[in-house]
Motif scaffolding. Sequence first.
Motif, PDB file in Angstrom:
ATOM      1  N   ASP A  82     -72.150  36.095   2.458  1.00 20.25           N
ATOM      2  CA  ASP A  82     -72.373  35.354   1.228  1.00 20.25           C
ATOM      3  C   ASP A  82     -71.207  34.425   0.963  1.00 20.25           C
ATOM      4  O   ASP A  82     -70.040  34.822   1.078  1.00 20.25           O
ATOM      5  CB  ASP A  82     -72.555  36.318   0.055  1.00 20.25           C
ATOM      6  N   GLU A  83     -71.537  33.183   0.636  1.00 23.31           N
ATOM      7  CA  GLU A  83     -70.557  32.187   0.220  1.00 23.31           C
ATOM      8  C   GLU A  83     -71.045  31.627  -1.099  1.00 23.31           C
ATOM      9  O   GLU A  83     -71.944  30.791  -1.125  1.00 23.31           O
ATOM     10  CB  GLU A  83     -70.413  31.077   1.263  1.00 23.31           C
ATOM     11  N   GLY A  84     -70.463  32.134  -2.182  1.00 27.43           N
ATOM     12  CA  GLY A  84     -70.952  31.741  -3.499  1.00 27.43           C
ATOM     13  C   GLY A  84     -72.395  32.175  -3.650  1.00 27.43           C
ATOM     14  O   GLY A  84     -72.752  33.296  -3.303  1.00 27.43           O
ATOM     15  N   PRO A  85     -73.255  31.283  -4.101  1.00 33.82           N
ATOM     16  CA  PRO A  85     -74.658  31.659  -4.314  1.00 33.82           C
ATOM     17  C   PRO A  85     -75.490  31.648  -3.028  1.00 33.82           C
ATOM     18  O   PRO A  85     -76.644  32.038  -3.047  1.00 33.82           O
ATOM     19  CB  PRO A  85     -75.160  30.587  -5.280  1.00 33.82           C
ATOM     20  N   LYS A  86     -74.914  31.190  -1.918  1.00 37.09           N
ATOM     21  CA  LYS A  86     -75.682  31.058  -0.684  1.00 37.09           C
ATOM     22  C   LYS A  86     -75.328  32.156   0.306  1.00 37.09           C
ATOM     23  O   LYS A  86     -74.202  32.626   0.363  1.00 37.09           O
ATOM     24  CB  LYS A  86     -75.404  29.705  -0.017  1.00 37.09           C
ATOM     25  N   ARG A  87     -76.324  32.542   1.093  1.00 32.31           N
ATOM     26  CA  ARG A  87     -76.105  33.442   2.230  1.00 32.31           C
ATOM     27  C   ARG A  87     -76.178  32.570   3.481  1.00 32.31           C
ATOM     28  O   ARG A  87     -77.188  31.922   3.736  1.00 32.31           O
ATOM     29  CB  ARG A  87     -77.154  34.539   2.257  1.00 32.31           C
ATOM     30  N   VAL A  88     -75.075  32.540   4.223  1.00 39.77           N
ATOM     31  CA  VAL A  88     -75.003  31.688   5.408  1.00 39.77           C
ATOM     32  C   VAL A  88     -75.086  32.546   6.663  1.00 39.77           C
ATOM     33  O   VAL A  88     -74.839  33.755   6.634  1.00 39.77           O
ATOM     34  CB  VAL A  88     -73.739  30.805   5.406  1.00 39.77           C
ATOM     35  N   ASN A  89     -75.415  31.901   7.771  1.00 42.20           N
ATOM     36  CA  ASN A  89     -75.793  32.599   8.990  1.00 42.20           C
ATOM     37  C   ASN A  89     -75.016  32.128  10.210  1.00 42.20           C
ATOM     38  O   ASN A  89     -74.598  30.980  10.286  1.00 42.20           O
ATOM     39  CB  ASN A  89     -77.284  32.355   9.262  1.00 42.20           C
ATOM     40  N   ARG A  90     -74.915  33.046  11.159  1.00 45.10           N
ATOM     41  CA  ARG A  90     -74.308  32.752  12.449  1.00 45.10           C
ATOM     42  C   ARG A  90     -75.130  33.451  13.523  1.00 45.10           C
ATOM     43  O   ARG A  90     -75.465  34.627  13.397  1.00 45.10           O
ATOM     44  CB  ARG A  90     -72.877  33.293  12.496  1.00 45.10           C
ATOM     45  N   LEU A  91     -75.480  32.717  14.568  1.00 38.29           N
ATOM     46  CA  LEU A  91     -76.149  33.313  15.724  1.00 38.29           C
ATOM     47  C   LEU A  91     -75.090  34.048  16.542  1.00 38.29           C
ATOM     48  O   LEU A  91     -74.067  33.474  16.888  1.00 38.29           O
ATOM     49  CB  LEU A  91     -76.812  32.225  16.568  1.00 38.29           C
ATOM     50  N   ARG A  92     -75.330  35.313  16.828  1.00 33.97           N
ATOM     51  CA  ARG A  92     -74.368  36.128  17.579  1.00 33.97           C
ATOM     52  C   ARG A  92     -74.612  35.942  19.079  1.00 33.97           C
ATOM     53  O   ARG A  92     -74.876  36.874  19.820  1.00 33.97           O
ATOM     54  CB  ARG A  92     -74.506  37.588  17.159  1.00 33.97           C
ATOM     55  N   ARG A  93     -74.483  34.717  19.506  1.00 30.36           N
ATOM     56  CA  ARG A  93     -74.818  34.307  20.871  1.00 30.36           C
ATOM     57  C   ARG A  93     -74.073  35.114  21.924  1.00 30.36           C
ATOM     58  O   ARG A  93     -74.680  35.690  22.827  1.00 30.36           O
ATOM     59  CB  ARG A  93     -74.523  32.816  21.032  1.00 30.36           C
ATOM     60  N   GLU A  94     -72.745  35.141  21.849  1.00 28.61           N
ATOM     61  CA  GLU A  94     -71.948  35.822  22.881  1.00 28.61           C
ATOM     62  C   GLU A  94     -72.221  37.321  22.907  1.00 28.61           C
ATOM     63  O   GLU A  94     -72.382  37.913  23.974  1.00 28.61           O
ATOM     64  CB  GLU A  94     -70.451  35.563  22.672  1.00 28.61           C
ATOM     65  N   GLU A  95     -72.291  37.944  21.728  1.00 25.49           N
ATOM     66  CA  GLU A  95     -72.510  39.382  21.646  1.00 25.49           C
ATOM     67  C   GLU A  95     -73.882  39.772  22.186  1.00 25.49           C
ATOM     68  O   GLU A  95     -74.035  40.744  22.922  1.00 25.49           O
ATOM     69  CB  GLU A  95     -72.378  39.881  20.199  1.00 25.49           C
ATOM     70  N   PHE A  96     -74.914  38.981  21.813  1.00 28.41           N
ATOM     71  CA  PHE A  96     -76.271  39.281  22.251  1.00 28.41           C
ATOM     72  C   PHE A  96     -76.413  39.025  23.749  1.00 28.41           C
ATOM     73  O   PHE A  96     -77.064  39.792  24.462  1.00 28.41           O
ATOM     74  CB  PHE A  96     -77.278  38.444  21.455  1.00 28.41           C
ATOM     75  N   GLU A  97     -75.785  37.962  24.232  1.00 26.87           N
ATOM     76  CA  GLU A  97     -75.838  37.640  25.658  1.00 26.87           C
ATOM     77  C   GLU A  97     -75.185  38.739  26.492  1.00 26.87           C
ATOM     78  O   GLU A  97     -75.659  39.077  27.577  1.00 26.87           O
ATOM     79  CB  GLU A  97     -75.151  36.291  25.922  1.00 26.87           C
TER      80      GLU A  97
END
Length: 114
Positions: A82-97
């Motif tokens: 969460d960043e203020g009122p927004k929920r932001v996202n990150r693809l866990r590319r390296e971990e999933f790969e």
Amino acid sequence: MSNQAASGSHRVAPVHTDPDDVPVLTALSAVADPVRIQLIRELAGSPDWTRSCGSFDVPVGKAALSHHFSVLRGAGLVEQRDEGPKRVNRLRREEFEARFPGLLSLLLQGDGTD
């Protein structure tokens, strides 16, 4: 005072699953949905932490979108904060790969039928 109240957030922080703990069938199920594939592809084309949940152009309502992100978190594909009122996202590319070599690459290149 709870951590939630101390941080000023009214939402419970999302729970994230480590990709190392994800069974292969959970991962396959998570990536079998066209909406989730679209979310993954859009995240892959965006810098980490720049996409809020509401910034995706998908044909589902807010509750369904929340469910899709929950499934992606549960499969170890997405990390959210969460960043203020927004929920932001990150693809866990390296971990999933590292856990499922080649699977994410296949999803991102597409096969022309989706």
